[in-house]
Design an enzyme around this catalytic site. Structure first.
Site, PDB file in Angstrom:
ATOM      1  N   ARG A  90      -9.807   5.642  10.423  1.00 20.46           N
ATOM      2  CA  ARG A  90      -8.506   5.416  10.793  1.00 20.46           C
ATOM      3  C   ARG A  90      -7.753   6.625  11.799  1.00 20.46           C
ATOM      4  O   ARG A  90      -7.102   6.167  12.716  1.00 20.46           O
ATOM      5  CB  ARG A  90      -7.821   5.825   9.266  1.00 20.46           C
ATOM      6  CG  ARG A  90      -8.005   4.769   8.252  1.00 20.46           C
ATOM      7  CD  ARG A  90      -7.779   3.362   8.589  1.00 20.46           C
ATOM      8  NE  ARG A  90      -8.201   2.428   7.695  1.00 20.46           N
ATOM      9  CZ  ARG A  90      -7.544   2.092   6.445  1.00 20.46           C
ATOM     10  NH1 ARG A  90      -6.497   2.871   6.161  1.00 20.46           N
ATOM     11  NH2 ARG A  90      -7.951   1.232   5.812  1.00 20.46           N
ATOM     12  N   HIS A 140     -11.314   7.135   4.459  1.00 21.33           N
ATOM     13  CA  HIS A 140     -10.468   8.019   4.791  1.00 21.33           C
ATOM     14  C   HIS A 140     -11.204   9.336   4.010  1.00 21.33           C
ATOM     15  O   HIS A 140     -12.104   9.201   3.268  1.00 21.33           O
ATOM     16  CB  HIS A 140      -9.214   8.231   3.851  1.00 21.33           C
ATOM     17  CG  HIS A 140      -8.064   7.358   4.121  1.00 21.33           C
ATOM     18  ND1 HIS A 140      -7.205   6.491   3.421  1.00 21.33           N
ATOM     19  CD2 HIS A 140      -7.499   7.053   5.605  1.00 21.33           C
ATOM     20  CE1 HIS A 140      -6.447   5.916   4.112  1.00 21.33           C
ATOM     21  NE2 HIS A 140      -6.203   6.320   5.426  1.00 21.33           N
ATOM     22  N   CYS A 149      -5.031   9.498  -3.437  1.00 18.77           N
ATOM     23  CA  CYS A 149      -4.367   8.568  -2.584  1.00 18.77           C
ATOM     24  C   CYS A 149      -2.907   8.349  -3.172  1.00 18.77           C
ATOM     25  O   CYS A 149      -2.147   8.080  -2.321  1.00 18.77           O
ATOM     26  CB  CYS A 149      -5.071   7.068  -2.554  1.00 18.77           C
ATOM     27  SG  CYS A 149      -6.757   7.095  -1.808  1.00 18.77           S
ATOM     28  N   ASP A 164       0.744  -1.205  -0.013  1.00 16.03           N
ATOM     29  CA  ASP A 164      -0.081  -0.052   0.074  1.00 16.03           C
ATOM     30  C   ASP A 164       0.850   1.334  -0.198  1.00 16.03           C
ATOM     31  O   ASP A 164       0.252   2.429   0.032  1.00 16.03           O
ATOM     32  CB  ASP A 164      -0.953   0.083   0.999  1.00 16.03           C
ATOM     33  CG  ASP A 164      -2.143  -0.789   1.089  1.00 16.03           C
ATOM     34  OD1 ASP A 164      -2.453  -0.834  -0.266  1.00 16.03           O
ATOM     35  OD2 ASP A 164      -2.849  -1.137   1.978  1.00 16.03           O
ATOM     36  N   ARG A 173       0.479  -1.686   7.631  1.00 17.79           N
ATOM     37  CA  ARG A 173       0.964  -0.477   7.065  1.00 17.79           C
ATOM     38  C   ARG A 173       1.974   0.340   8.058  1.00 17.79           C
ATOM     39  O   ARG A 173       2.648   1.220   7.566  1.00 17.79           O
ATOM     40  CB  ARG A 173      -0.041   0.561   6.763  1.00 17.79           C
ATOM     41  CG  ARG A 173      -0.899  -0.122   5.589  1.00 17.79           C
ATOM     42  CD  ARG A 173      -1.714   1.152   4.781  1.00 17.79           C
ATOM     43  NE  ARG A 173      -1.155   1.697   3.914  1.00 17.79           N
ATOM     44  CZ  ARG A 173      -1.641   2.861   3.394  1.00 17.79           C
ATOM     45  NH1 ARG A 173      -2.686   3.255   3.364  1.00 17.79           N
ATOM     46  NH2 ARG A 173      -0.524   3.852   2.647  1.00 17.79           N
TER      47      ARG A 173
HETATM   48  N1  ARG Z   1      -5.373  -0.184   0.871  1.00 19.98           N
HETATM   49  C1  ARG Z   1      -5.292   1.340   1.518  1.00 19.98           C
HETATM   50  C2  ARG Z   1      -5.684   1.405   2.927  1.00 19.98           C
HETATM   51  O1  ARG Z   1      -6.751   0.879   3.120  1.00 19.98           O
HETATM   52  C3  ARG Z   1      -5.743   2.270   0.698  1.00 19.98           C
HETATM   53  C4  ARG Z   1      -5.282   3.768   0.956  1.00 19.98           C
HETATM   54  C5  ARG Z   1      -5.853   4.784   0.235  1.00 19.98           C
HETATM   55  N2  ARG Z   1      -5.367   6.046   0.543  1.00 19.98           N
HETATM   56  C6  ARG Z   1      -6.010   7.185   0.823  1.00 19.98           C
HETATM   57  N3  ARG Z   1      -5.245   8.200   0.807  1.00 19.98           N
HETATM   58  N4  ARG Z   1      -7.420   7.311   0.758  1.00 19.98           N
HETATM   59  O2  ARG Z   1      -5.262   2.056   3.877  1.00 19.98           O
END
Ligand code: ARG
Length: 281
Positions: A152, A181, A275, A81, A106
């Site tokens: 998040r 997000h 993203c 990612d 991550r």
């Molecule tokens: N697979 C990543 C996650 O779930 C995607 C992140 C997407 N990034 C963003 N800025 N929305 O964290």
């Protein structure tokens, strides 16, 4: 016979101009979907790293052709990612708030991005106390920050960001797991204009957005579902997923120049244009 007069309402069309940005991106060399931390990710569905690379390269070239400066951070094996550079940090006025990820998968991206900043002359760098996923959840609108929470970024991070940057931070609560997000549900268009998908936000946050941006562009569920709000605007050009056609028309009516981008491979991980883009300026 009574004459009827038709009054045509002309909404003043602001003159749009593009600013040149310094951007950071990360080549999707090790791109894959090997875990599931958002509803878009399905590790059983095949991915095509080659296609991801081509689509990403098209986005990078598009930025360059529009006069932006694009820097790249070296991708790390085992961090699929990492292509989503927006999450790597938040940069305002040259100050860097590091990212601290919610998910173990991550976590290592936070220090990797901070190393890049240290090596590139950014002196004012803060390793955060609270979980925050960078410019995925922090979006600058003029001289203030909009800050997502709910999935998040920890709401406590909002106070940390406000203190560090010295800018007012407005917290917004996300409620739909598909829009986990802030940059999946809202995009900044100018120092006082945004576009967003209301249903992604809690009732209170919807009211706050109406209060702050009464004339905002509201995205349809269809345009939101193709990640139309995961867009980057330079003041004139709006790079957004090409499937968001109604949203592109709404943007055109406001004097913007929408440019559709195809990033279907990256969407399998729940990401698109914004993203992949960390704004350094
Ligand atoms: N697979 C990543 C996650 O779930 C995607 C992140 C997407 N990034 C963003 N800025 N929305 O964290």
């Amino acid at each position: 016979m009574a004459a009827t007069t038709t009054t045509v309402e002309h909404t003043p069309r602001p003159e749009r101009t593009a600013a040149s940005y310094r951007l950071l991106m990360c080549r999707p060399q090790y791109f894959d979907v090997t875990y599931r931390i958002n509803p878009w990710m399905n590790p059983d569905k095949p991915t095509d790293a080659g296609a991801a690379l081509l689509q990403w390269e098209q986005l990078r070239r598009l930025y360059l052709s529009l006069g932006h400066r694009v820097e790249v951070i070296e991708p790390l094996r085992g961090l699929p990612d990492m292509v989503f550079a927006a999450n790597g940090a938040t940069v305002v006025d040259g100050k860097v708030l590091g990212a601290r990820f919610r998910h173990r998968e991550r976590t290592a991206e936070g220090p990797a991005y901070l190393d890049w900043f240290a090596e590139h002359g950014f002196a004012d760098v803060l390793w955060p106390e609270h979980i925050n996923e960078g410019e995925g959840d922090y979006l600058r609108v003029g001289r203030r920050l909009l800050a997502g929470t709910g999935f998040r970024t920890d709401a406590r991070s909002h106070a940390e960001a406000q203190e560090f940057f010295g800018l007012p931070v407005t917290g917004l609560t996300l409620v739909d797991p598909n829009f986990y997000h802030l940059d999946t549900a809202l995009a900044v268009l100018s120092p006082d204009e945004v576009m967003y998908y209301p249903a992604a936000f809690s009732p209170g946050s919807q009211a706050v957005l109406r209060e702050m941006f009464p004339d905002a562009i509201l995205a349809s569920p269809q345009d939101a579902a193709v990640f139309g709000l995961n867009a980057f605007c330079d003041g004139l050009n709006v790079l957004l997923p090409q499937a968001a056609t109604a949203l592109a028309e709404q943007l055109r009516q406001r004097g913007f120049n929408p440019i559709g981008v195809s990033l279907g491979e990256l969407l399998k991980a729940g990401g698109s244009v914004k993203c992949c883009t960390l704004a350094l300026s």
